[in-house]
Design an enzyme around this catalytic site. Structure first.
Site: not given
Length: 299
Positions: A149, A173, A245, A248, A271, A280
């Protein structure tokens, strides 16, 4: 233009009255800071009472031109609504300019992906003779080669590089740490940048460990990365709408198309849910068309 007293009061409001976590408070302040960056780009310093709905709509268009995802724009708008709501609550403004601003509609539409030739084109378009050239090459290689990210890239530190085993430690995150493999090409460009460019810079206090710095010796901002990607797309004549992004997304897509295990990709992307990673797994349209042609009795 950060209106220090307003920002300080907004921060206290978020922490004390809304009891938000430190990360949430930082996210709100970052959203307001983006508005400040927008006005700086226009060389304007309006008073807080002068900002109107036209200014905010122009700001959103600016975010869109940077290639910012609709989901990111929606979060920024939410942050601004909270900020102007606070100003109204404190009677610091008489009218709320964000009241009529709507967040972009969020869909499950997949972003554009780049093929390897397009990615190589972006890297080749970077002028390596300029001081920032090698840094920018390293940035593109890391974004695509590690699937980071944009915030994970700007926060990447020298102390989190493990070149001997070809891994980097990433803070994702929720301050979750993960180890991500990094390829030899990306490591090569980082090494050249650190040894030949960065070592000669006057680094601001507190920024000594961050890998990627701006010309003033401070950590690169998210906006700088967005601007870099946008300028390279224009330079190469790329017609796709891309952002950090996109690299990514291309990283994950190319891995899965090549047969990588979905769980492994989930781990590398950071994730928390496998459901997020599954977006994806879209299949090339030409492949779908070939399947229909080959196997459907009516084709």
């Amino acid at each position: 233009m950060l209106w220090p007293s307003y920002i300080k009061g907004f921060k206290s409001y978020l922490k004390l009255e809304r009891s938000l976590s430190g990360n949430s408070v930082d996210a709100y302040l970052s959203d307001v800071d983006k508005l400040g960056q927008y006005f700086q780009s226009l060389n304007r310093e309006p008073k807080i009472t002068e900002i109107n709905v036209v200014d905010l709509k122009s700001f959103i268009s600016w975010l869109n031109d940077l290639g910012m995802l609709a989901s990111t724009q929606a979060r920024v708008i939410s942050g601004l609504k909270a900020f102007f709501g606070y100003l109204m609550l404190e009677d610091l403004i008489q009218n709320n300019p964000s009241a009529l601003i709507e967040a972009p509609k969020l869909t499950r539409k997949l972003p554009d992906k780049l093929n390897i030739h397009e990615i190589n084109g972006l890297i080749d378009a970077i002028d390596a003779s300029k001081p920032e050239g090698m840094r920018n090459k390293a940035i593109i290689e890391v974004l695509y080669g590690c699937g980071l990210r944009v915030t994970e890239l700007t926060e990447l530190k020298i102390s989190n590089l493990y070149p001997q085993i070809e891994f980097i430690k990433v803070i994702g995150k929720g301050n979750k740490e993960r180890l991500v493999p990094i390829g030899g090409v990306a490591l090569k460009f980082i090494d050249i940048y650190l040894r030949e460019i960065r070592v000669h810079m006057n680094i601001k206090k507190g920024n000594e460990d961050f890998i990627f710095l701006n010309r003033f010796g401070a950590k690169l901002s998210r906006i700088s990365i967005f601007n870099l990607i946008k300028s390279l797309a224009v330079k190469t004549g790329l017609k796709k709408t891309i952002s950090p992004h996109t690299l990514r997304h291309s990283f994950a897509t190319h891995l899965i198309e090549g047969g990588a295990d979905l769980r492994a990709v989930q781990e590398m992307l950071g994730h928390s849910s496998i459901t997020t990673t599954e977006i994806y797994t879209h299949i090339d349209r030409d492949y779908l068309r070939d399947v229909i042609t080959q196997f459907h009795p009516r084709s």
